[in-house]
Write an enzyme that holds these catalytic residues in place. Structure first.
Site, PDB file in Angstrom:
ATOM      1  N   GLY A  94       0.812  -1.208   0.000  1.00 19.38           N
ATOM      2  CA  GLY A  94       0.000   0.000   0.000  1.00 19.38           C
ATOM      3  C   GLY A  94       0.846   1.259   0.000  1.00 19.38           C
ATOM      4  N   THR A  95       1.955   1.234   0.705  1.00 18.58           N
ATOM      5  CA  THR A  95       2.801   2.431   0.790  1.00 18.58           C
ATOM      6  C   THR A  95       3.315   2.825  -0.592  1.00 18.58           C
ATOM      7  OG1 THR A  95       3.460   1.848   3.034  1.00 18.58           O
ATOM      8  CG2 THR A  95       4.905   3.371   1.841  1.00 18.58           C
ATOM      9  N   ASN A 166      -7.545   4.309   9.027  1.00 17.16           N
ATOM     10  CA  ASN A 166      -6.903   3.163   9.671  1.00 17.16           C
ATOM     11  C   ASN A 166      -6.915   3.230  11.194  1.00 17.16           C
ATOM     12  OD1 ASN A 166      -5.088   5.270   8.527  1.00 17.16           O
ATOM     13  ND2 ASN A 166      -3.636   4.378   9.971  1.00 17.16           N
ATOM     14  N   GLN A 196      -7.476  -0.026   4.033  1.00 16.22           N
ATOM     15  CA  GLN A 196      -8.265  -0.562   5.148  1.00 16.22           C
ATOM     16  C   GLN A 196      -9.656  -0.985   4.702  1.00 16.22           C
ATOM     17  OE1 GLN A 196      -7.313  -1.282   8.223  1.00 16.22           O
ATOM     18  NE2 GLN A 196      -5.283  -0.405   8.084  1.00 16.22           N
ATOM     19  N   HIS A 218      -1.800  -7.555   2.600  1.00 17.92           N
ATOM     20  CA  HIS A 218      -1.794  -8.132   3.949  1.00 17.92           C
ATOM     21  C   HIS A 218      -2.920  -7.636   4.842  1.00 17.92           C
ATOM     22  CE1 HIS A 218       0.331  -4.895   6.467  1.00 17.92           C
ATOM     23  NE2 HIS A 218       0.435  -4.416   5.248  1.00 17.92           N
ATOM     24  N   THR A 254      11.398  -7.099 -10.963  1.00 19.83           N
ATOM     25  CA  THR A 254      10.874  -8.449 -11.156  1.00 19.83           C
ATOM     26  C   THR A 254       9.657  -8.662 -10.271  1.00 19.83           C
ATOM     27  OG1 THR A 254      13.085  -9.239 -11.666  1.00 19.83           O
ATOM     28  CG2 THR A 254      11.477 -10.905 -10.996  1.00 19.83           C
ATOM     29  N   CYS A 343       3.952   1.698  13.616  1.00 20.63           N
ATOM     30  CA  CYS A 343       5.022   2.408  12.942  1.00 20.63           C
ATOM     31  C   CYS A 343       6.326   1.663  13.145  1.00 20.63           C
ATOM     32  CB  CYS A 343       5.119   3.859  13.378  1.00 20.63           C
ATOM     33  SG  CYS A 343       5.801   4.062  14.989  1.00 20.63           S
TER      34      CYS A 343
HETATM   35  N1  PLP Z   1      -2.662   3.086   3.941  1.00 19.02           N
HETATM   36  C1  PLP Z   1      -3.349   2.725   5.031  1.00 19.02           C
HETATM   37  C2  PLP Z   1      -4.679   3.352   5.295  1.00 19.02           C
HETATM   38  C3  PLP Z   1      -2.832   1.767   5.902  1.00 19.02           C
HETATM   39  O1  PLP Z   1      -3.531   1.424   6.994  1.00 19.02           O
HETATM   40  C4  PLP Z   1      -1.578   1.202   5.620  1.00 19.02           C
HETATM   41  C5  PLP Z   1      -0.963   0.226   6.552  1.00 19.02           C
HETATM   42  O2  PLP Z   1      -1.176   0.281   7.750  1.00 19.02           O
HETATM   43  C6  PLP Z   1      -0.895   1.595   4.454  1.00 19.02           C
HETATM   44  C7  PLP Z   1      -1.473   2.543   3.637  1.00 19.02           C
HETATM   45  C8  PLP Z   1       0.414   0.998   4.080  1.00 19.02           C
HETATM   46  O3  PLP Z   1       0.244  -0.280   3.483  1.00 19.02           O
HETATM   47  P1  PLP Z   1       1.455  -1.313   3.448  1.00 19.02           P
HETATM   48  O4  PLP Z   1       1.618  -1.826   4.835  1.00 19.02           O
HETATM   49  O5  PLP Z   1       0.994  -2.395   2.490  1.00 19.02           O
HETATM   50  O6  PLP Z   1       2.633  -0.602   2.926  1.00 19.02           O
END
Ligand code: PLP
Length: 411
Positions: A94-95, A166, A196, A218, A254, A343
């Protein structure tokens, strides 16, 4: 996490030794941080961690098999989220998907960027990096649409508004925000972080209106370290990573074949049981909330106030206790919870989400997020209701109610 409900079989989490040899029941209430791997995801991944090891970018049969697996996973993800397979860009999570949306759109079309004041740092930090600004939320934790209206300018490049938060689990008015943006800043792209929300809400309606969506494996029962950015055709977007040109030049590197296959299987499984889990887990969460608020009458349930919340999230602020001390005590008796978002450093900082909702640092200091998920059971709620009020009492100085670890289930 106790006994898995029918249809949700999972390996039991090993019991942790506690106070000598006495085993402690493990109650996992941190599904918003990460949720256990679904059996369907693990089964789908296993061959790709073993004999099927190809690099999808190659030309021979081993590579072609891997490419086919990635293509099928792409079809699966597209089917669940309601987009074309060609709109799916696989990422490391997600990041990365959020970074790509903000920085990638800004690089393609520089200009003003806005995000809500309660975005995850994966959106907030890139928005700050490109000089963007935040839009206020109200005391319920819902985007203030009047504030958005006032902030919109015709030259806007991007608005980022998460589908659900979140920390407090409050669902955001994405469709209303999109409508405002289309009217006032028609050239702007809209990104929603659905990391979320993906396990709980049908993303099809959301995706129909926005240009970019971030999902993370995840949080829905897939493996960690894989996710996707859904980018609608025509969205201005530059890659963050340059290299071999995978993912239609948008995301070099990859492919994580096993991860991608696992994510698609997890999304499919989550979608298939979404309605049943929403009501089952929602009822567990409500019982937990009612029990805790009855036992700790001065605790404040954070956010919502009539606005919809994700079914798995319960956020409380408990006066007179420090989150860190409470989490430590709960961990001692086998309850895994959190104060806010996880974190990397493990350090708890004042929450920008609570601050944006007008909750001061004294009240926010006692924040407790309990997040339930697909493996949560009645026994988890019973255990939490037994130990959390006792832990709070203990921290407030009532030593006689020291929380006792629950007996481990026999089976
Ligand atoms: N965005 C939200 C709202 C999240 O809750 C999180 C993870 O806690 C992320 C992004 C980041 O996702 P990832 O852990 O897959 O990098």
């Amino acid at each position: 996490m106790g006994v898995a409900p029918a249809g949700c079989e999972t390996d039991p989490v090993p019991e942790r030794p506690h106070r000598g040899d006495q085993p402690t029941r493990l109650t996992y209430l941190d599904h918003a941080a990460t949720t256990p791997l679904r059996p369907a995801a693990r089964d789908a991944m296993l061959p790709w961690l073993g004999e099927r090891f190809g690099n999808p970018s190659g030309d021979h049969r081993v590579a072609r098999a891997a490419r086919q697996a990635v293509d099928e996973a792409r079809d699966g993800v597209a089917d669940v989220v309601g987009c074309r397979p060609g709109d799916v860009v696989f990422t490391s999570g997600g990041t990365e998907a959020d970074n790509m949306a903000v920085r990638g759109v800004h690089a393609a079309r520089p200009g003003p960027v806005l995000c809500s004041a309660i975005e995850h740092d994966a959106v907030r930090n890139p928005v700050a990096l490109v000089g963007g600004t935040t839009v206020a939320v109200d005391t319920r934790g819902v985007l203030d649409l009047d504030a958005l209206d006032a902030a919109l300018t015709p030259d806007l490049t991007l608005l980022a508004l998460m589908s659900a938060n979140n920390e407090v689990g409050v669902v955001q008015p994405v469709a209303e925000a999109v409508e405002l943006v289309r009217r006032r800043a028609p050239a702007a792209a809209v990104h929603t972080d659905a990391v979320q929300a993906a396990g709980w809400l049908d993303l099809r309606a959301t995706i129909a209106g926005v240009d970019l969506v971030a999902v993370s494996s995840h949080k829905v029962g897939g493996p960690q370290g894989v996710g996707a950015l859904i980018a609608r055709p025509g969205t201005p977007l530059r890659p963050l990573l340059l290299g071999g040109g995978q993912e239609r030049e948008l995301r070099s590197g990859t492919h994580n074949v096993a991860g991608i296959v696992g994510m698609a299987a997890a999304l499919r499984a989550a979608a298939a049981e979404r309605n049943a889990q929403r009501s089952r887990v929602g009822a567990l969460r409500d019982r937990l909330a009612e029990g805790l608020l009855a036992a700790i009458p001065d605790a404040v349930r954070t956010g919502g106030g009539g606005a919809p919340r994700l079914p798995g999230t319960l956020h409380l602020c408990i006066p007179g206790v420090e989150s860190e001390a409470l989490l430590f005590l709960l961990d001692e008796v086998g309850v895994c919870a959190s104060a806010a978002s996880a974190c990397a450093s493990g350090a708890h900082q004042a929450s920008h989400v609570l601050a944006a909702m007008g909750i001061g640092p004294e009240v926010g200091a006692g924040a407790l997020r309990l997040s339930l998920g697909w493996t949560s059971t009645d026994a988890d709620v019973d255990h939490a209701l037994r130990v959390i009020p006792a832990a709070v009492d203990l921290l407030r100085g009532a030593e006689d109610r020291r929380p006792e670890p629950a007996e481990a289930p026999r089976a």
